[in-house]
Structures are given as C-alpha cells and as structure tokens.
Scaffold this active site. Structure first.
Site, short mmCIF file in Angstrom:
data_model
loop_
_atom_site.label_atom_id
_atom_site.label_comp_id
_atom_site.label_asym_id
_atom_site.label_seq_id
_atom_site.Cartn_x
_atom_site.Cartn_y
_atom_site.Cartn_z
N HIS A 1 0.83 -1.22 0.00
CA HIS A 1 0.00 0.00 0.00
C HIS A 1 0.85 1.25 0.00
O HIS A 1 0.94 1.92 1.03
CB HIS A 1 -0.92 -0.01 1.22
N PHE A 2 1.42 1.66 -0.93
CA PHE A 2 1.62 1.16 -2.28
C PHE A 2 3.12 1.06 -2.48
O PHE A 2 3.83 1.95 -2.04
CB PHE A 2 1.01 2.12 -3.30
#
Length: 147
Positions: free
Chosen positions: A50-51
């Site tokens: 993420h991410f």
C-alpha cells in the site's frame, strides 16, 4: 498531566506488533484528552502492498491508531487495565475525513478528546496530524464488551 513511554503504553493496550499503533503518550488528562504519537517507518508491513511505488498509511489504520489512543485514555479514565475478559470494540466512525497522506518518515500525532461516556459506550472527537497539519479526523465510538 501524564506521559507514557512504550513500556507503559503496552501495559494499557492489548495490541501487539504488527498492530500496536501508539509509540508514546505525550500528555494525557484523565477523563478529558490524550496526545500520543506513532512513528511511521518504511518497515511497516502495510507499506509492502500500500503502495510499493508510493508508501501511504491506509486510512483505516490511521483511524485504528486514533482508537488505540482513545483506548489508553478510556482505560486510564475508568481506572482499569486491559484484561482477557473484556475488549473495546469500534461501535462507529462518523464524519471521517482524510486530508493529507501519511507516508514513511512521518510522525503521526494522535489527539483524542472524550465527548461523552455512558454505560460502557465512549464517544470521542479525534484528529491525527503530521507536521501540525490535519491528516485525518473523525468522531469515534467504542463499546466495552465482556468476553
């Protein structure tokens, strides 16, 4: 005013790695408010997905960090310690707003005030800040349940 290092924090929360999201309590006024923080590092397990190209702390975990700060305030205000026989559950999140991404290297300041408490249900006004800017805010509600 009360301060707590990580050793005191873990005495007042049942959470542990990787879900412990409070590193220190800066100040607390029992029955009123708490200011705590979470040091957000690139080593957080959620950053892996993420991410990968732009590590952002998930908003739900910011809300969880605020709730954990609220939990410390609630336990201290009630004169209780976490136990194997009861837990505090999220009962509601209202007016949640995310205003600034929280990324690796940030220090997430958690400000929570008790709005009211009645029969095991606690309501809070909560704001998370980074560098003095609001990152997220919400009205939180938690309920104590015996298990």
């Amino acid at each position: 005013m009360i301060e707590m290092d990580i050793n005191e924090v873990i005495k007042h929360l049942p959470h542990r790695y990787p879900f412990l999201l409070v590193d220190r309590v800066v100040t607390m006024e029992i029955g009123k408010s708490i200011h705590a923080y979470k040091n957000v590092t690139i080593n957080e397990p959620f950053f892996q997905g993420h991410f990968p190209h732009y590590p952002v702390m998930p908003g739900v975990l910011i809300m969880e960090a605020l709730a954990q700060a609220a939990g410390i305030l609630s336990f201290k205000s009630a004169g209780e310690m976490p136990s194997e026989h009861s837990v505090f559950y999220f009962a509601g999140i209202d007016k949640a707003r995310f205003k600034k991404p929280v990324t690796a290297g940030d220090q997430l300041h958690l400000h929570v005030e008790i709005a009211r408490q009645m029969r095991g249900v606690w309501k809070y006004n909560a704001v998370a800040r980074v560098d003095g800017e609001v990152a997220a805010e919400a009205e939180l509600m938690c309920a104590k349940r015996d298990i």
